[in-house]
Design an enzyme around this catalytic site. Structure first.
Site, PDB file in Angstrom:
ATOM      1  N   SER A 171       1.066  -1.456  -0.252  1.00 56.63           N
ATOM      2  CA  SER A 171      -0.296   0.029   0.199  1.00 56.63           C
ATOM      3  C   SER A 171       0.773   0.669   0.381  1.00 56.63           C
ATOM      4  O   SER A 171       1.745   1.939   0.594  1.00 56.63           O
ATOM      5  CB  SER A 171      -0.878   0.196   1.467  1.00 56.63           C
ATOM      6  OG  SER A 171      -1.498   1.496   1.466  1.00 56.63           O
ATOM      7  N   LYS A 172       0.762   2.254  -0.821  1.00 53.84           N
ATOM      8  CA  LYS A 172       0.891   3.701  -0.740  1.00 53.84           C
ATOM      9  C   LYS A 172       0.371   4.557   0.159  1.00 53.84           C
ATOM     10  O   LYS A 172       0.520   5.639  -0.065  1.00 53.84           O
ATOM     11  CB  LYS A 172       1.526   4.015  -2.105  1.00 53.84           C
ATOM     12  CG  LYS A 172       1.271   3.249  -3.503  1.00 53.84           C
ATOM     13  CD  LYS A 172       1.821   3.817  -4.301  1.00 53.84           C
ATOM     14  CE  LYS A 172       2.506   3.251  -5.981  1.00 53.84           C
ATOM     15  NZ  LYS A 172       3.865   1.977  -5.694  1.00 53.84           N
ATOM     16  N   SER A 173      -0.830   4.393   0.705  1.00 53.79           N
ATOM     17  CA  SER A 173      -1.147   5.092   1.272  1.00 53.79           C
ATOM     18  C   SER A 173      -0.725   5.567   2.211  1.00 53.79           C
ATOM     19  O   SER A 173      -0.669   7.079   2.727  1.00 53.79           O
ATOM     20  CB  SER A 173      -2.724   4.683   1.490  1.00 53.79           C
ATOM     21  OG  SER A 173      -3.544   4.201   0.980  1.00 53.79           O
ATOM     22  N   LYS A 190     -14.195  -3.519   1.758  1.00 55.92           N
ATOM     23  CA  LYS A 190     -14.468  -2.372   1.474  1.00 55.92           C
ATOM     24  C   LYS A 190     -16.508  -2.646   1.768  1.00 55.92           C
ATOM     25  O   LYS A 190     -17.412  -1.583   2.427  1.00 55.92           O
ATOM     26  CB  LYS A 190     -14.182  -2.307   0.233  1.00 55.92           C
ATOM     27  CG  LYS A 190     -13.290  -1.372   0.025  1.00 55.92           C
ATOM     28  CD  LYS A 190     -13.201  -0.784  -1.378  1.00 55.92           C
ATOM     29  CE  LYS A 190     -11.670  -0.133  -2.112  1.00 55.92           C
ATOM     30  NZ  LYS A 190     -11.938   0.327  -3.130  1.00 55.92           N
ATOM     31  N   THR A 193     -20.201 -11.305 -18.143  1.00 53.94           N
ATOM     32  CA  THR A 193     -21.499 -11.567 -17.936  1.00 53.94           C
ATOM     33  C   THR A 193     -22.353 -10.332 -17.926  1.00 53.94           C
ATOM     34  O   THR A 193     -22.253  -9.756 -17.228  1.00 53.94           O
ATOM     35  CB  THR A 193     -20.686 -11.791 -16.159  1.00 53.94           C
ATOM     36  OG1 THR A 193     -20.016 -13.007 -16.265  1.00 53.94           O
ATOM     37  CG2 THR A 193     -21.793 -13.390 -16.395  1.00 53.94           C
ATOM     38  N   TYR A 207      -3.250  -0.422 -11.692  1.00 54.41           N
ATOM     39  CA  TYR A 207      -1.809   0.775 -12.032  1.00 54.41           C
ATOM     40  C   TYR A 207      -1.004  -0.385 -11.639  1.00 54.41           C
ATOM     41  O   TYR A 207      -1.260  -1.356 -10.630  1.00 54.41           O
ATOM     42  CB  TYR A 207      -1.702   1.857 -11.318  1.00 54.41           C
ATOM     43  CG  TYR A 207      -1.882   1.933  -9.783  1.00 54.41           C
ATOM     44  CD1 TYR A 207      -2.984   1.604  -9.316  1.00 54.41           C
ATOM     45  CD2 TYR A 207      -0.356   1.459  -9.447  1.00 54.41           C
ATOM     46  CE1 TYR A 207      -3.156   1.856  -7.701  1.00 54.41           C
ATOM     47  CE2 TYR A 207      -0.923   1.798  -7.386  1.00 54.41           C
ATOM     48  CZ  TYR A 207      -1.993   1.408  -7.242  1.00 54.41           C
ATOM     49  OH  TYR A 207      -1.851   1.230  -6.239  1.00 54.41           O
TER      50      TYR A 207
HETATM   51  P1  ATR Z   1     -13.953  -5.765  -8.028  1.00 55.45           P
HETATM   52  O1  ATR Z   1     -14.499  -5.742  -6.842  1.00 55.45           O
HETATM   53  O2  ATR Z   1     -12.573  -5.639  -8.282  1.00 55.45           O
HETATM   54  O3  ATR Z   1     -14.779  -4.807  -9.424  1.00 55.45           O
HETATM   55  P2  ATR Z   1     -15.276  -7.696  -8.667  1.00 55.45           P
HETATM   56  O4  ATR Z   1     -16.358  -7.880  -8.251  1.00 55.45           O
HETATM   57  O5  ATR Z   1     -15.027  -9.026  -8.415  1.00 55.45           O
HETATM   58  O6  ATR Z   1     -13.738  -6.929  -8.265  1.00 55.45           O
HETATM   59  O7  ATR Z   1     -15.844  -7.817 -10.391  1.00 55.45           O
HETATM   60  C1  ATR Z   1     -14.481  -8.178 -11.921  1.00 55.45           C
HETATM   61  C2  ATR Z   1     -14.819  -7.768 -12.905  1.00 55.45           C
HETATM   62  O8  ATR Z   1     -13.841  -7.701 -13.819  1.00 55.45           O
HETATM   63  C3  ATR Z   1     -16.393  -8.081 -13.396  1.00 55.45           C
HETATM   64  O9  ATR Z   1     -16.776  -7.350 -13.908  1.00 55.45           O
HETATM   65  C4  ATR Z   1     -15.533  -9.458 -14.246  1.00 55.45           C
HETATM   66  O10 ATR Z   1     -16.827  -9.706 -14.693  1.00 55.45           O
HETATM   67  P3  ATR Z   1     -17.438 -11.083 -14.724  1.00 55.45           P
HETATM   68  O11 ATR Z   1     -18.738 -10.299 -13.602  1.00 55.45           O
HETATM   69  O12 ATR Z   1     -17.802 -11.877 -16.392  1.00 55.45           O
HETATM   70  O13 ATR Z   1     -16.487 -12.411 -13.986  1.00 55.45           O
HETATM   71  C5  ATR Z   1     -14.764  -8.497 -14.424  1.00 55.45           C
HETATM   72  N1  ATR Z   1     -12.907  -9.319 -15.208  1.00 55.45           N
HETATM   73  C6  ATR Z   1     -12.442 -10.466 -14.661  1.00 55.45           C
HETATM   74  N2  ATR Z   1     -11.060 -10.419 -15.219  1.00 55.45           N
HETATM   75  C7  ATR Z   1     -11.694 -10.497 -16.344  1.00 55.45           C
HETATM   76  C8  ATR Z   1     -10.948 -10.637 -17.747  1.00 55.45           C
HETATM   77  N3  ATR Z   1     -10.386 -11.846 -17.704  1.00 55.45           N
HETATM   78  N4  ATR Z   1     -12.783  -9.801 -18.671  1.00 55.45           N
HETATM   79  C9  ATR Z   1     -12.818  -9.032 -18.820  1.00 55.45           C
HETATM   80  N5  ATR Z   1     -14.017  -9.135 -18.008  1.00 55.45           N
HETATM   81  C10 ATR Z   1     -13.098  -9.764 -16.669  1.00 55.45           C
END
Ligand code: ATR
Length: 272
Positions: free
Chosen positions: A15-17, A66, A153, A218
């Protein structure tokens, strides 16, 4: 005694915070103690309560806590309510645990720092997880012309858009057969695909020289999404470092009512 602050997460070593908040504190001649705190799902609520009962003034919360922070708050600010997630905690005069979310305003302020005013602009947001939920409210407040929300999805995009129905008519699409409301001026990658060096969209017909591409993630190198955009002709690709600094500035203001200047630290981070 120094004012006590902390960031809770797991992992947290990266963490950079702490260094960002120390930088802000120095601007006002404040001496603060800002610690990284590793926690667990079982211990998180206890750790936070102990932090405040031992005199802590405010803390940040990062992945994966969170939503846990949101669930334990007695009072929530409107951005935290919309985000269903809390990244900034404090205790109010009534001794209630309060939760705020500065991620969205952090993104908007960083966009503005880069002369990206999204008012009346067309946006494509890719991803429909927690990160997207955190930014949509503040984005909508800026009154863009259109928002397309695309996700691998599809039903998750549709469900998330429905949560914001009262504020904005978000157009939804599956990423595989991308159908945008308008050709985007700005594409925001809010997926976690960058963590595995993947690019969540493939339609290069969306891109032009003037399309700005912003990755909430990042790393030391440009993310896969930024490289894809750059290789396909986009002039402006940005990662989430500026957002990290701006969300921290908004948290610092929440706790201290002091508005830090982020320009110097932004320049320092940009040069790394
Ligand atoms: P965060 O809290 O970081 O948003 P999350 O709630 O698990 O994490 O959501 C991850 C998001 O990244 C989702 O929209 C996921 O798509 P799916 O709903 O289809 O799972 C998307 N995601 C993760 N890896 C991906 C990939 N390789 N290509 C496209 N979408 C991806």
């Amino acid at each position: 005694m120094q004012q006590q602050f902390a960031v809770f997460g797991n992992p947290i070593a990266h963490s950079k915070s702490p260094s960002i908040h120390q930088h802000f504190a120095q601007q006002f001649g404040l001496e603060i103690d800002y610690q990284k705190r590793l926690s667990t799902a079982e211990q998180f609520a206890t750790d936070v309560m102990e932090f405040f009962s031992s005199g802590g003034l405010g803390c940040n919360v990062t992945v994966p806590f969170k939503e846990d922070a949101y669930a334990m708050c007695q009072t929530l600010t409107p951005p935290a309510t919309r985000a269903k997630a809390v990244n900034t905690l404090f205790v109010n005069k009534e001794k209630q645990l309060c939760g705020h979310n500065t991620d969205g305003i952090g993104l908007v302020n960083d966009l503005l720092n880069h002369q990206l005013d999204i008012k009346a602009r067309h946006l494509l947001v890719v991803g429909a997880g927690g990160a997207t939920r955190g930014i949509l409210g503040p984005i909508i407040e800026q009154q863009p012309a259109s928002i397309t929300l695309a996700n691998r999805t599809y039903h998750k995009a549709r469900n998330l858009a429905a949560e914001f129905d009262d504020l904005f008519a978000i157009h939804t699409s599956a990423t595989e057969q991308l159908d945008v409301a308008h050709k985007p001026d700005l594409i925001i990658n809010a997926t976690s695909a960058s963590l595995s060096a993947e690019v969540p969209i493939s339609d290069i017909s969306l891109l032009s020289k003037h399309t700005a591409c912003y990755d909430l993630a990042y790393a030391t190198e440009p993310t896969a999404f930024m490289q894809w955009a750059h290789n396909n002709g986009c002039d402006q690709t940005l990662d989430g470092r500026g957002m990290l600094i701006e969300q921290a500035a908004a948290a610092f203001f929440t706790w201290t009512r002091l508005q830090p200047d982020t320009a110097a630290i932004n320049a320092d981070f940009a040069s790394r």
